[in-house]
Design a protein around this motif. Structure first.
Motif, mmCIF file in Angstrom:
data_model
loop_
_atom_site.group_PDB
_atom_site.id
_atom_site.type_symbol
_atom_site.label_atom_id
_atom_site.label_comp_id
_atom_site.label_asym_id
_atom_site.label_seq_id
_atom_site.Cartn_x
_atom_site.Cartn_y
_atom_site.Cartn_z
ATOM 1 N N LEU A 12 0.862 -1.204 0.000
ATOM 2 C CA LEU A 12 0.000 0.000 0.000
ATOM 3 C C LEU A 12 0.885 1.236 0.000
ATOM 4 N N ALA A 13 0.981 1.858 -1.176
ATOM 5 C CA ALA A 13 1.789 3.031 -1.503
ATOM 6 C C ALA A 13 3.066 2.582 -2.218
ATOM 7 N N THR A 14 3.599 3.506 -2.998
ATOM 8 C CA THR A 14 4.704 3.113 -3.901
ATOM 9 C C THR A 14 5.892 4.070 -3.751
ATOM 10 N N ALA A 44 -0.012 -4.288 -5.674
ATOM 11 C CA ALA A 44 0.436 -2.995 -5.131
ATOM 12 C C ALA A 44 -0.583 -1.942 -5.526
ATOM 13 N N ALA A 45 -0.710 -0.942 -4.658
ATOM 14 C CA ALA A 45 -1.671 0.133 -4.944
ATOM 15 C C ALA A 45 -1.005 1.479 -4.775
ATOM 16 N N SER A 46 -1.339 2.373 -5.680
ATOM 17 C CA SER A 46 -0.876 3.748 -5.588
ATOM 18 C C SER A 46 -2.092 4.657 -5.542
ATOM 19 N N ALA A 87 2.818 1.706 3.696
ATOM 20 C CA ALA A 87 4.074 2.455 3.499
ATOM 21 C C ALA A 87 3.815 3.926 3.161
ATOM 22 N N THR A 88 2.774 4.474 3.760
ATOM 23 C CA THR A 88 2.462 5.893 3.588
ATOM 24 C C THR A 88 3.139 6.694 4.705
ATOM 25 N N PRO A 89 3.076 8.030 4.658
ATOM 26 C CA PRO A 89 3.648 8.822 5.753
ATOM 27 C C PRO A 89 2.932 8.532 7.064
ATOM 28 N N SER A 91 1.321 10.202 9.018
ATOM 29 C CA SER A 91 0.009 10.870 9.145
ATOM 30 C C SER A 91 -1.124 9.983 8.652
ATOM 31 N N HIS A 92 -0.799 9.074 7.746
ATOM 32 C CA HIS A 92 -1.829 8.266 7.071
ATOM 33 C C HIS A 92 -1.949 6.863 7.646
ATOM 34 N N HIS A 93 -1.036 6.487 8.551
ATOM 35 C CA HIS A 93 -1.017 5.088 9.000
ATOM 36 C C HIS A 93 -2.336 4.675 9.648
ATOM 37 N N CYS A 109 2.470 -2.339 9.459
ATOM 38 C CA CYS A 109 2.394 -0.893 9.221
ATOM 39 C C CYS A 109 3.715 -0.224 9.568
ATOM 40 N N GLU A 110 4.218 0.596 8.662
ATOM 41 C CA GLU A 110 5.490 1.270 8.895
ATOM 42 C C GLU A 110 5.464 2.068 10.199
ATOM 43 N N LYS A 111 6.674 2.336 10.697
ATOM 44 C CA LYS A 111 6.806 3.170 11.887
ATOM 45 C C LYS A 111 6.781 4.635 11.470
ATOM 46 N N VAL A 138 9.005 -1.937 12.949
ATOM 47 C CA VAL A 138 10.294 -1.458 13.475
ATOM 48 C C VAL A 138 11.319 -2.538 13.183
ATOM 49 N N TRP A 139 11.752 -2.543 11.978
ATOM 50 C CA TRP A 139 12.516 -3.645 11.372
ATOM 51 C C TRP A 139 13.789 -3.974 12.152
ATOM 52 N N THR A 140 14.378 -2.994 12.822
ATOM 53 C CA THR A 140 15.653 -3.186 13.519
ATOM 54 C C THR A 140 15.529 -4.224 14.630
ATOM 55 N N LEU A 195 9.068 11.329 15.361
ATOM 56 C CA LEU A 195 8.325 10.169 14.851
ATOM 57 C C LEU A 195 9.088 9.435 13.761
ATOM 58 N N ASP A 196 9.992 10.155 13.053
ATOM 59 C CA ASP A 196 10.665 9.492 11.939
ATOM 60 C C ASP A 196 11.959 8.814 12.364
ATOM 61 N N LEU A 197 12.769 9.547 13.165
ATOM 62 C CA LEU A 197 14.092 9.042 13.550
ATOM 63 C C LEU A 197 14.206 8.730 15.039
HETATM 64 N N1 NDP Z 1 11.887 1.226 7.823
HETATM 65 C C1 NDP Z 1 12.650 2.133 7.223
HETATM 66 O O1 NDP Z 1 13.855 1.984 7.089
HETATM 67 C C2 NDP Z 1 12.009 3.347 6.691
HETATM 68 C C3 NDP Z 1 10.711 3.638 7.031
HETATM 69 N N2 NDP Z 1 10.093 4.724 6.510
HETATM 70 C C4 NDP Z 1 8.705 4.987 6.908
HETATM 71 O O2 NDP Z 1 7.888 4.685 5.790
HETATM 72 C C5 NDP Z 1 6.861 5.650 5.622
HETATM 73 C C6 NDP Z 1 6.971 6.243 4.218
HETATM 74 O O3 NDP Z 1 8.237 6.822 4.074
HETATM 75 P P1 NDP Z 1 8.882 7.008 2.601
HETATM 76 O O4 NDP Z 1 8.693 5.778 1.812
HETATM 77 O O5 NDP Z 1 10.244 7.541 2.787
HETATM 78 O O6 NDP Z 1 7.933 8.165 2.014
HETATM 79 P P2 NDP Z 1 7.692 8.557 0.481
HETATM 80 O O7 NDP Z 1 7.278 9.970 0.492
HETATM 81 O O8 NDP Z 1 8.842 8.124 -0.352
HETATM 82 O O9 NDP Z 1 6.443 7.654 0.082
HETATM 83 C C7 NDP Z 1 5.215 7.818 0.726
HETATM 84 C C8 NDP Z 1 4.145 7.314 -0.231
HETATM 85 O O10 NDP Z 1 2.910 7.397 0.439
HETATM 86 C C9 NDP Z 1 1.867 7.687 -0.507
HETATM 87 N N3 NDP Z 1 1.076 8.827 -0.066
HETATM 88 C C10 NDP Z 1 -0.263 8.814 0.083
HETATM 89 N N4 NDP Z 1 -0.708 10.003 0.454
HETATM 90 C C11 NDP Z 1 0.374 10.809 0.530
HETATM 91 C C12 NDP Z 1 0.536 12.187 0.837
HETATM 92 N N5 NDP Z 1 -0.502 12.968 1.169
HETATM 93 N N6 NDP Z 1 1.778 12.706 0.789
HETATM 94 C C13 NDP Z 1 2.831 11.919 0.480
HETATM 95 N N7 NDP Z 1 2.728 10.598 0.169
HETATM 96 C C14 NDP Z 1 1.509 10.068 0.192
HETATM 97 C C15 NDP Z 1 2.552 7.951 -1.832
HETATM 98 O O11 NDP Z 1 2.460 6.763 -2.570
HETATM 99 P P3 NDP Z 1 1.310 6.569 -3.682
HETATM 100 O O12 NDP Z 1 1.280 7.828 -4.477
HETATM 101 O O13 NDP Z 1 1.770 5.405 -4.488
HETATM 102 O O14 NDP Z 1 0.037 6.320 -2.951
HETATM 103 C C16 NDP Z 1 3.999 8.176 -1.457
HETATM 104 O O15 NDP Z 1 4.867 7.784 -2.493
HETATM 105 C C17 NDP Z 1 7.029 6.636 6.773
HETATM 106 O O16 NDP Z 1 6.134 6.283 7.798
HETATM 107 C C18 NDP Z 1 8.456 6.420 7.247
HETATM 108 O O17 NDP Z 1 8.586 6.596 8.650
HETATM 109 C C19 NDP Z 1 10.729 5.549 5.614
HETATM 110 C C20 NDP Z 1 12.038 5.304 5.259
HETATM 111 C C21 NDP Z 1 12.787 4.227 5.822
#
Ligand code: NDP
Ligand SMILES: O=C1OC[C@@H](O)[C@H](O)[C@H]1O
Length: 383
Positions: A12-14, A44-46, A87-89, A91-93, A109-111, A138-140, A195-197
């Motif tokens: 879910l997300a690309t 996969a869905a975008s 795999a969205t930000p 805010s969307h989890h 669900c991603e962290k 939390v893959w670590t 929340l990210d780091l």
């Molecule tokens: N485990 C790890 O090592 C890592 C984890 N993360 C986590 O993964 C998540 C995503 O991070 P990352 O992949 O870097 O982010 P990206 O910005 O690269 O990707 C986020 C994807 O979410 C989708 N999306 C849906 N709505 C929105 C919106 N309003 N704004 C932006 N994107 C949106 C989009 O995909 P689409 O258009 O296809 O729907 C977008 O490509 C975060 O929660 C982050 O914490 C990030 C990096 C490393």
């Protein structure tokens, strides 16, 4: 030998991590000496377009019969999907995970799990009601290195662990690198270092001090936190936290323990990230300390320095990662599904909530609030 238990994933997300995770999923498990589980990407869905999803599947060299969808609701209706990787930000989890669970899909669900602890509790409650698997990615935690270090602590090799210091920081010109719209600094996307780091610094503190106790002995820490905000968006750019974990009942343990969790967008953990100069994590006990080189989310070297030895006396131990390292959390998901478990013992629901509550408290102490539409428990909410 019985055939491996196979799990069918929907992505879910690309974005960036979706691609990294998907490529790791498709690596041959034998490359990490795994034979009991395997993974297939079936869809996969975008939210952008079906063409974006098609391109993503091609870029990741997914099977040609993997389905591309132009929306998340279409993905969760796919009967061939067992589990969804969100795999969205941040805010969307909450919204995305609720969508998956209510459609009967297991979820990784991603962290950070959600924007706040109340949302985390709500998705956990929903997973319980639907008898579904749910885990924060939390893959670590699932690295062999993490598992080994946790066991060393539990076996008493460090003695009494009194303090864990963990830093996960980037050195960046924030204005140039992320501006105001990037998810790292965008308050609409729950941006900021914490929340990210910072969650990785907290992960090392918790997995060494809290997780190594018997579950009924674990007690949430008190926390003091300091946040400095990025002037252009108000996201936290520097967050420093002091956690005090109370002595572990029932047997009155000899001590409480301190965790110092740091994260920073302006200065890096290592001045030169390509050299092993100093540990990102120090786990300090009465018999010695474990040092982990970092970065905290993907460390590759560690060492144990017994009391009486100097830094120069002990070599670093390299922990090889055959790929990016996200497959280990996926293997855990597969084993949980195979064994009918709704949560992982490596990172159970209760611990994800306690960490979210810790971050909530740091944000509360510093007046750091996100827009209501991403803090809300309402569902569905169009983001
Ligand atoms: N485990 C790890 O090592 C890592 C984890 N993360 C986590 O993964 C998540 C995503 O991070 P990352 O992949 O870097 O982010 P990206 O910005 O690269 O990707 C986020 C994807 O979410 C989708 N999306 C849906 N709505 C929105 C919106 N309003 N704004 C932006 N994107 C949106 C989009 O995909 P689409 O258009 O296809 O729907 C977008 O490509 C975060 O929660 C982050 O914490 C990030 C990096 C490393
Ligand atoms: O989880 C993560 O790990 C690596 C970082 O680059 C990324 O920003 C973060 O989301």
């Amino acid at each position: 030998m019985s055939s491996p238990y196979t799990v069918r994933w929907g992505i879910l997300a690309t974005g960036g991590i979706a691609e990294t995770f998907t490529k790791d999923l498709l690596l041959d498990p034998s490359s990490r000496d795994v034979s009991d589980v395997k993974h297939i990407v079936v869809a996969a869905a975008s939210s952008s377009s079906v063409d974006r999803a098609k391109q993503f599947l091609a870029d990741c060299s997914c099977p040609s019969d993997a389905k591309a969808y132009g929306s998340y609701p279409e993905l969760v209706k796919d009967p061939n999907v067992d589990i969804v990787y969100v795999a969205t930000p941040h805010s969307h989890h909450y919204q995305n995970t609720m969508l998956c669970l209510l459609a009967g899909k297991h979820v990784l669900c991603e962290k950070a799990f959600t924007t706040n602890a109340a949302q985390a509790k709500k998705i956990i409650e929903t997973a319980k009601e639907k008898k579904l698997f749910l885990m924060e990615a939390v893959w670590t935690r699932f690295f062999p290195m993490s598992i080994h270090i946790r066991k060393m602590i539990q076996d008493g090799e460090l003695g009494d662990v009194h303090r864990v210091i963990a830093d996960n920081s980037f050195g960046a010109n924030v204005e140039e690198r992320w501006g105001t719209q990037h998810r790292m600094v965008n308050m609409e996307l729950a941006g900021g270092a914490l929340l990210d780091l910072g969650i990785y610094s907290l992960t090392w503190v918790f997995q060494c001090i809290y997780h190594t106790l018997p579950p009924d002995s674990r007690k949430a820490p008190s926390v003091l936190g300091s946040i400095s905000k990025y002037a252009k968006t108000g996201a936290d750019e520097k967050t420093s936290m002091l956690l005090t974990f109370p002595a572990a009942p029932p047997a009155p343990s000899k001590h409480d323990a301190h965790g110092i969790a740091l994260t920073n967008f302006r200065v890096a953990t290592f001045p030169n990230k390509h050299e092993l100069t100093r540990p990102a994590i120090r786990i300090q006990g009465t018999k010695g300390e474990i040092q982990v080189d970092g970065p905290a989310y993907r460390p590759r070297n560690w060492r144990f320095i017994p009391v009486g030895k100097g830094d120069g006396d002990v070599e670093w131990v390299e922990a090889k990662i055959p790929g990016h390292g996200m497959f280990w959390e996926a293997d855990e998901c597969a084993r949980c599904l195979r064994d009918g478990r709704s949560e992982s013992e490596f990172l159970g629901w209760e611990e994800s909530v306690v960490i979210m509550e810790t971050m909530d408290e740091v944000r509360r102490q510093n007046g750091q609030k996100y827009p209501e539409k991403i803090e809300t428990l309402d569902y569905p909410v169009e983001l």
